[in-house]
Design a protein around this motif. Structure first.
Motif, PDB file in Angstrom:
ATOM      1  N   THR A 202       7.823  13.154  -4.258  1.00 48.40           N
ATOM      2  CA  THR A 202       6.458  12.672  -4.182  1.00 48.40           C
ATOM      3  C   THR A 202       5.863  11.983  -5.463  1.00 48.40           C
ATOM      4  OG1 THR A 202       3.972  13.423  -3.871  1.00 48.40           O
ATOM      5  CG2 THR A 202       5.540  14.927  -5.354  1.00 48.40           C
TER       6      THR A 202
ATOM      7  N   GLN B 242       2.101   8.687   3.535  1.00 43.82           N
ATOM      8  CA  GLN B 242       0.948   8.456   2.547  1.00 43.82           C
ATOM      9  C   GLN B 242      -0.224   9.309   3.071  1.00 43.82           C
ATOM     10  OE1 GLN B 242       0.152   4.442   0.965  1.00 43.82           O
ATOM     11  NE2 GLN B 242       1.682   3.616   2.751  1.00 43.82           N
TER      12      GLN B 242
ATOM     13  N   VAL C 100      -1.276   9.826  -2.245  1.00 41.73           N
ATOM     14  CA  VAL C 100      -0.186  10.691  -2.540  1.00 41.73           C
ATOM     15  C   VAL C 100       0.867  10.158  -1.607  1.00 41.73           C
ATOM     16  CG1 VAL C 100       0.877  12.849  -2.598  1.00 41.73           C
ATOM     17  CG2 VAL C 100      -1.525  12.706  -3.042  1.00 41.73           C
TER      18      VAL C 100
ATOM     19  N   THR D 185       2.183   9.999  -6.879  1.00 40.15           N
ATOM     20  CA  THR D 185       0.815   9.847  -6.580  1.00 40.15           C
ATOM     21  C   THR D 185       0.048   8.364  -7.170  1.00 40.15           C
ATOM     22  OG1 THR D 185       0.030  12.027  -6.429  1.00 40.15           O
ATOM     23  CG2 THR D 185      -1.920  10.382  -6.545  1.00 40.15           C
TER      24      THR D 185
ATOM     25  N   ASP E  16      -3.067  11.278 -10.470  1.00 40.73           N
ATOM     26  CA  ASP E  16      -4.360  11.255  -9.609  1.00 40.73           C
ATOM     27  C   ASP E  16      -5.125  10.062 -10.573  1.00 40.73           C
ATOM     28  OD1 ASP E  16      -3.842  13.278  -8.038  1.00 40.73           O
ATOM     29  OD2 ASP E  16      -4.813  14.800  -9.221  1.00 40.73           O
TER      30      ASP E  16
ATOM     31  N   CYS F   6       2.836   8.170 -12.269  1.00 37.02           N
ATOM     32  CA  CYS F   6       2.306   8.824 -11.210  1.00 37.02           C
ATOM     33  C   CYS F   6       1.239   9.723 -11.469  1.00 37.02           C
ATOM     34  CB  CYS F   6       3.348   9.618 -10.466  1.00 37.02           C
ATOM     35  SG  CYS F   6       4.809   8.886  -9.852  1.00 37.02           S
TER      36      CYS F   6
END
Length: 276
Positions: free
Chosen positions: A171, A98, A106, A173, A7, A5
């Motif tokens: 969560t 999402q 995310v 990403t 960015d 996970c």
């Protein structure tokens, strides 16, 4: 194959496999992943399954497994009865949402009270001849065997190995720049497996144990969506003969057709990759 996970794509990724040149050993190494059970409940001689052709009723909304259960029938031992507690009740649907974050996606969800761990995987395409896999695992893992029932011990071990997300995760990403033409997202919340037998297994290993009956209850809740789109309903299912309750996406809802078509096309492409 990408994993983790965050960015952005992490250093050292992706792991690339050329299907046209790969040796059998390279293929096996790439596609062998974690799995601790057979694929869910299945119909076989001496192992009846429900719903079936004779009884296709589904478990209604709001139903519960909590309480007393019994089996009766020809060849079934007398007194085949047991209780199921709150921990093994039918799991709620897994609602996956999402949102875009500068190209990354995310994923967010509400925690399920009896979830033992979570896992997310995505599969998509880049061009005509390239399949792309991503998983939420912190270690290399293709995830092909993880979106299914798993044993308690395996789930706990894989959480420690950081292949699965712990129960308090909410969560994850999907890094930007991985998928070129969209992707299918699959998520699973693992419930706690229950094993019962009568008489119970003796603590003394020297005592012969001949159980009259045994029960296994497996639970999971799963969600499917196209990357960047809302999940169109979750699926929650108990395993091994206890039936299932499913909430499917509504084709009349926005994106319903796209989800179904995307899943079908993705499976078709994946079959082509494996040559069957």
């Amino acid at each position: 194959l990408y994993w983790g996970c965050g960015d952005s794509v992490r250093s050292g990724q992706p792991v690339v496999l050329d299907m046209a040149k790969a040796s059998p050993a390279e293929l096996q190494k790439f596609f062998v992943g974690r799995r601790a059970t057979q694929r869910g409940a299945h119909l076989a001689a001496g192992r009846p399954s429900w719903p079936n052709e004779q009884d296709s009723r589904m478990v209604p909304e709001g139903a519960s497994l909590v309480g007393g259960h019994a089996f009766k029938g020809q060849g079934v031992p007398e007194g085949f009865s047991f209780d199921i507690g709150q921990t093994q009740d039918i799991m709620p649907p897994l609602a996956l949402s999402q949102r875009d974050a500068n190209g990354a996606t995310v994923l967010e969800w509400q925690g399920l009270p009896t979830a033992r761990a979570y896992f997310v995987s995505a599969m998509g395409a880049r061009g005509e001849n390239e399949m792309v896999f991503w998983t939420s695992s912190e270690v290399p893992e293709n995830g092909t065997g993880l979106v299914d029932y798993q044993t308690n011990a395996a789930v706990d071990r894989w959480v420690k190995e950081k292949a699965l997300m712990p129960a308090d995760s909410r969560t994850c990403t999907v890094p930007k720049g991985i998928f070129g033409e969209g992707a299918m997202v699959r998520m699973i919340a693992y419930g706690s497996e229950l094993n019962l037998a009568h008489p119970p297994k003796p603590t003394n290993p020297n005592v012969t144990w001949e159980p009259q009956w045994a029960v296994k209850v497996r639970l999971k809740s799963v969600a499917n969506a196209m990357l960047g789109m809302e999940s169109l309903g979750g699926q929650a299912a108990p395993g091994r003969g206890s039936g299932s309750r499913q909430r499917q996406g509504n084709p009349d809802q926005p994106g319903g057709d796209a989800l179904q078509e995307g899943i079908g096309q993705g499976l078709k492409e994946l079959k082509g990759v494996f040559g069957f």
